[in-house]
Design a protein around this motif. Structure first.
Motif, mmCIF file in Angstrom:
data_model
loop_
_atom_site.group_PDB
_atom_site.id
_atom_site.type_symbol
_atom_site.label_atom_id
_atom_site.label_comp_id
_atom_site.label_asym_id
_atom_site.label_seq_id
_atom_site.Cartn_x
_atom_site.Cartn_y
_atom_site.Cartn_z
ATOM 1 N N MET A 154 0.886 -1.283 0.180
ATOM 2 C CA MET A 154 0.204 0.040 0.076
ATOM 3 C C MET A 154 0.773 1.216 0.100
ATOM 4 N N VAL A 155 0.808 2.091 -1.002
ATOM 5 C CA VAL A 155 1.350 3.514 -1.198
ATOM 6 C C VAL A 155 0.297 4.357 -1.155
ATOM 7 N N THR A 156 0.206 5.450 -0.281
ATOM 8 C CA THR A 156 -0.822 6.587 -0.170
ATOM 9 C C THR A 156 0.088 7.963 -0.812
ATOM 10 N N ARG A 157 -0.405 8.332 -1.659
ATOM 11 C CA ARG A 157 0.238 9.498 -2.299
ATOM 12 C C ARG A 157 -0.624 10.789 -1.827
ATOM 13 N N SER A 158 -1.755 10.849 -1.582
ATOM 14 C CA SER A 158 -2.750 11.702 -0.923
ATOM 15 C C SER A 158 -4.022 11.187 -0.244
ATOM 16 N N GLY A 159 -4.594 11.690 0.737
ATOM 17 C CA GLY A 159 -5.434 11.096 1.276
ATOM 18 C C GLY A 159 -4.985 10.779 2.881
ATOM 19 N N VAL A 160 -5.992 10.005 3.627
ATOM 20 C CA VAL A 160 -5.822 9.202 4.795
ATOM 21 C C VAL A 160 -6.053 7.704 4.792
ATOM 22 N N PRO A 161 -4.979 6.921 4.951
ATOM 23 C CA PRO A 161 -4.990 5.719 4.803
ATOM 24 C C PRO A 161 -5.993 5.107 6.087
ATOM 25 N N ARG A 162 -6.939 4.130 5.706
ATOM 26 C CA ARG A 162 -7.871 3.714 6.690
ATOM 27 C C ARG A 162 -7.709 2.355 7.017
ATOM 28 N N VAL A 163 -6.674 1.571 6.301
ATOM 29 C CA VAL A 163 -6.257 0.123 6.576
ATOM 30 C C VAL A 163 -4.835 0.072 6.327
ATOM 31 N N HIS A 164 -4.237 -0.861 6.851
ATOM 32 C CA HIS A 164 -2.781 -1.100 6.681
ATOM 33 C C HIS A 164 -2.491 -2.611 6.096
ATOM 34 N N VAL A 165 -0.962 -2.597 5.715
ATOM 35 C CA VAL A 165 -0.575 -3.888 5.124
ATOM 36 C C VAL A 165 -0.753 -4.859 6.107
ATOM 37 N N GLY A 166 -1.456 -6.178 5.500
ATOM 38 C CA GLY A 166 -1.631 -7.338 6.312
ATOM 39 C C GLY A 166 -3.278 -7.519 6.628
ATOM 40 N N ASP A 167 -3.829 -6.431 6.793
ATOM 41 C CA ASP A 167 -5.208 -6.312 6.995
ATOM 42 C C ASP A 167 -6.069 -7.160 6.016
ATOM 43 N N THR A 168 -7.238 -7.668 6.412
ATOM 44 C CA THR A 168 -8.055 -8.364 5.458
ATOM 45 C C THR A 168 -9.334 -7.657 5.217
ATOM 46 N N VAL A 169 -9.773 -7.175 4.193
ATOM 47 C CA VAL A 169 -10.620 -6.187 3.624
ATOM 48 C C VAL A 169 -11.699 -6.958 3.029
ATOM 49 N N LYS A 170 -13.106 -6.377 3.029
ATOM 50 C CA LYS A 170 -14.060 -7.000 2.165
ATOM 51 C C LYS A 170 -14.318 -5.935 1.185
ATOM 52 N N LYS A 171 -15.276 -6.528 0.164
ATOM 53 C CA LYS A 171 -15.581 -5.529 -0.721
ATOM 54 C C LYS A 171 -16.340 -4.370 -0.382
ATOM 55 N N GLY A 172 -16.041 -3.266 -1.028
ATOM 56 C CA GLY A 172 -16.738 -2.081 -0.502
ATOM 57 C C GLY A 172 -16.181 -1.241 0.769
ATOM 58 N N GLU A 173 -15.139 -1.854 1.244
ATOM 59 C CA GLU A 173 -14.585 -1.280 2.597
ATOM 60 C C GLU A 173 -13.678 -0.033 2.121
ATOM 61 N N LEU A 174 -13.512 0.997 3.042
ATOM 62 C CA LEU A 174 -12.820 2.307 2.594
ATOM 63 C C LEU A 174 -11.492 2.052 2.980
ATOM 64 N N LEU A 175 -10.693 1.947 1.975
ATOM 65 C CA LEU A 175 -9.196 2.119 2.225
ATOM 66 C C LEU A 175 -8.665 3.281 2.202
ATOM 67 N N ILE A 176 -8.796 4.233 1.441
ATOM 68 C CA ILE A 176 -8.069 5.846 1.561
ATOM 69 C C ILE A 176 -9.062 6.611 1.437
ATOM 70 N N ASP A 177 -9.312 7.607 2.572
ATOM 71 C CA ASP A 177 -10.289 8.678 2.687
ATOM 72 C C ASP A 177 -9.544 9.886 1.994
ATOM 73 N N GLY A 178 -10.653 10.254 1.095
ATOM 74 C CA GLY A 178 -10.484 11.665 0.620
ATOM 75 C C GLY A 178 -10.526 13.018 0.979
ATOM 76 N N VAL A 179 -10.967 12.893 2.454
ATOM 77 C CA VAL A 179 -11.222 13.962 3.148
ATOM 78 C C VAL A 179 -10.404 13.904 4.670
ATOM 79 N N MET A 180 -9.409 15.250 4.463
ATOM 80 C CA MET A 180 -8.517 15.056 5.622
ATOM 81 C C MET A 180 -9.219 16.003 6.731
ATOM 82 N N GLU A 181 -9.185 15.770 7.915
ATOM 83 C CA GLU A 181 -9.798 16.355 9.129
ATOM 84 C C GLU A 181 -8.611 17.436 9.611
ATOM 85 N N ILE A 182 -8.848 18.556 9.729
ATOM 86 C CA ILE A 182 -8.087 19.337 10.462
ATOM 87 C C ILE A 182 -8.268 19.507 11.994
#
Length: 413
Positions: free
Chosen positions: A204-232
């Motif tokens: 997993m390489v994130t160029r922009s956005g907030v990653p919600r999962v990490h390497v080694g995680d098991t995900v299901k279809k439709g699960e959020l991987l990278i969030d495009g909204v950054m909270e300040i």
């Protein structure tokens, strides 16, 4: 490898003629003088001898009356002597090396990749006027970390930059941030990257956005991987502003792809049993029959009915009925054809994976032969891109977030 040591030590190719050559070689062997590549024809003996050993054979030549003629000089000592007589060659070689070193120490090509808003000409102009780096500049003047830092500070829309030198080329790779649409005056909608399939993340390489999962995680279809909204967050660690930055990244996962195809046999062959006959003699309105149809009224047996009629005159003929039972079995031609088709489509599926850059870890697909079909089933374990860009979160994720908010509110109450 032996000829290399012989060439470094230096040797002579000689012709020996006349005298007592047998005694000559015995004396050489007694003194430890080595001779090789020996051959004899028409009274002439050809051999090779080391340069330092050649000076020792003079007394043996006088004793045995052998005439020695040097045919060829080989080795490092003779090659050095050859070069010493040709000083121009040395100067030319030294000049070529000097020119090569001088040219390879300069930059003769600039390459830019990943830029769309900033053109190559604009970046070249900045490097030339500000950093004093242009075509023909010394490579030592282009310090990679300094250039990367200056580019990020000068161009605020560049989120990531890498500068490296390969040979005489200066390669600048960069990533630009998501820009707002100035013409419409509206901000670009936040994008999300969600899982397109079920799988386990391996890279997993994130160029922009907030990653919600990490390497080694098991995900299901439709699960959020990278969030495009950054909270300040403010000083009280509360969300002060949500900035849409756009999700961008590369996510690869280990995925199990199921494969199942069925190829029924469309052609069949018949196995015929013993035939029964019925013969009918007809004379006008009268007829006489011998035999019968044994399968009449029996739906369990399928049979063919063949009729032959032979006429002898008006109203006089003989009719022969043949009843042949049969059972249908798959045709060997159809089975072979369906198996070939199954293997071809399986190979095409694997080739499409390779064309897409998908890495196949395991191939658990088997081809099974049945009486009426060919069945191909199993699965592939592959590593392929998992992310799917979306402008809105899936409804399931939105409902989960709303449920969490309501539960949080109830706890507050």
């Amino acid at each position: 490898m032996e000829w290399i040591f012989q060439w470094i030590r230096g040797f002579l190719k000689c012709h020996l003629k006349g005298g007592d050559m047998e005694r000559f070689f015995n004396l050489c062997r007694h003194q430890g003088i080595e001779c090789w590549d020996m051959s004899y024809s028409e009274g002439v003996c050809r051999c090779c001898i080391y340069l330092d050993d050649f000076r020792k054979i003079r007394p043996f030549v006088r004793k045995t009356k052998v005439r020695v003629k040097i045919v060829e000089r080989c080795g490092l000592a003779f090659f050095i002597a050859f070069l010493q007589r040709r000083k121009g060659l040395w100067l030319g070689m030294a000049g070529c090396v000097a020119v090569l070193c001088f040219l390879s120490a300069h930059i003769w090509k600039m390459e830019f990749s990943g830029n769309s808003y900033y053109t190559d000409e604009r970046l070249e102009k900045y490097l030339s006027e500000t950093e004093n780096i242009r075509i023909g500049s010394w490579k030592k003047d282009a310090v990679n970390p300094v250039l990367e830092e200056n580019l990020r500070l000068t161009f605020p829309d560049i989120s990531w930059v890498s500068v490296r030198k390969e040979g005489t080329s200066l390669i600048v790779a960069l990533e630009e941030m998501v820009k707002y649409d100035a013409a419409s005056g509206e901000k670009s909608k936040p994008r999300y990257i969600c899982a397109a399939k079920d799988g386990q993340i391996v890279s997993m390489v994130t160029r922009s956005g907030v990653p919600r999962v990490h390497v080694g995680d098991t995900v299901k279809k439709g699960e959020l991987l990278i969030d495009g909204v950054m909270e300040i967050l403010n000083d009280a660690m509360e969300v002060a502003e949500s900035v849409p930055v756009g999700a961008d990244g590369d996510i690869y996962a280990k995925i199990t792809e199921n494969y199942h195809q069925t190829y029924p046999f469309l052609q069949e062959s018949r196995n015929y049993g013993r035939a029964s006959e019925k013969i009918t003699l007809s004379f006008g309105k009268h007829s006489l029959s011998f035999g019968k149809n044994p399968y009449s009224g029996d739906d369990r047996v399928t049979h063919d009915h063949l009729t032959e009629i032979r006429k002898f005159g008006p109203g006089i003929y003989i009719q022969k009925d043949i009843f042949r039972p049969y059972t249908t079995v798959p045709s060997l031609v159809a089975a072979s054809r369906m198996k070939t088709k199954a293997e071809t489509e399986l190979y095409d599926t694997i080739r499409k994976f390779e064309e897409k850059g998908v890495q196949i870890l395991e191939n658990n697909v088997k081809i099974l032969m049945y009486d009426d079909r060919v069945e191909v089933k199993g699965n592939f374990v592959v590593i392929e891109p998992l992310g799917e860009e979306m402008n809105m979160l899936p409804q399931v994720i939105q409902n989960e977030e709303i449920g969490e908010t309501h539960e949080y509110n109830r706890n507050d109450d």
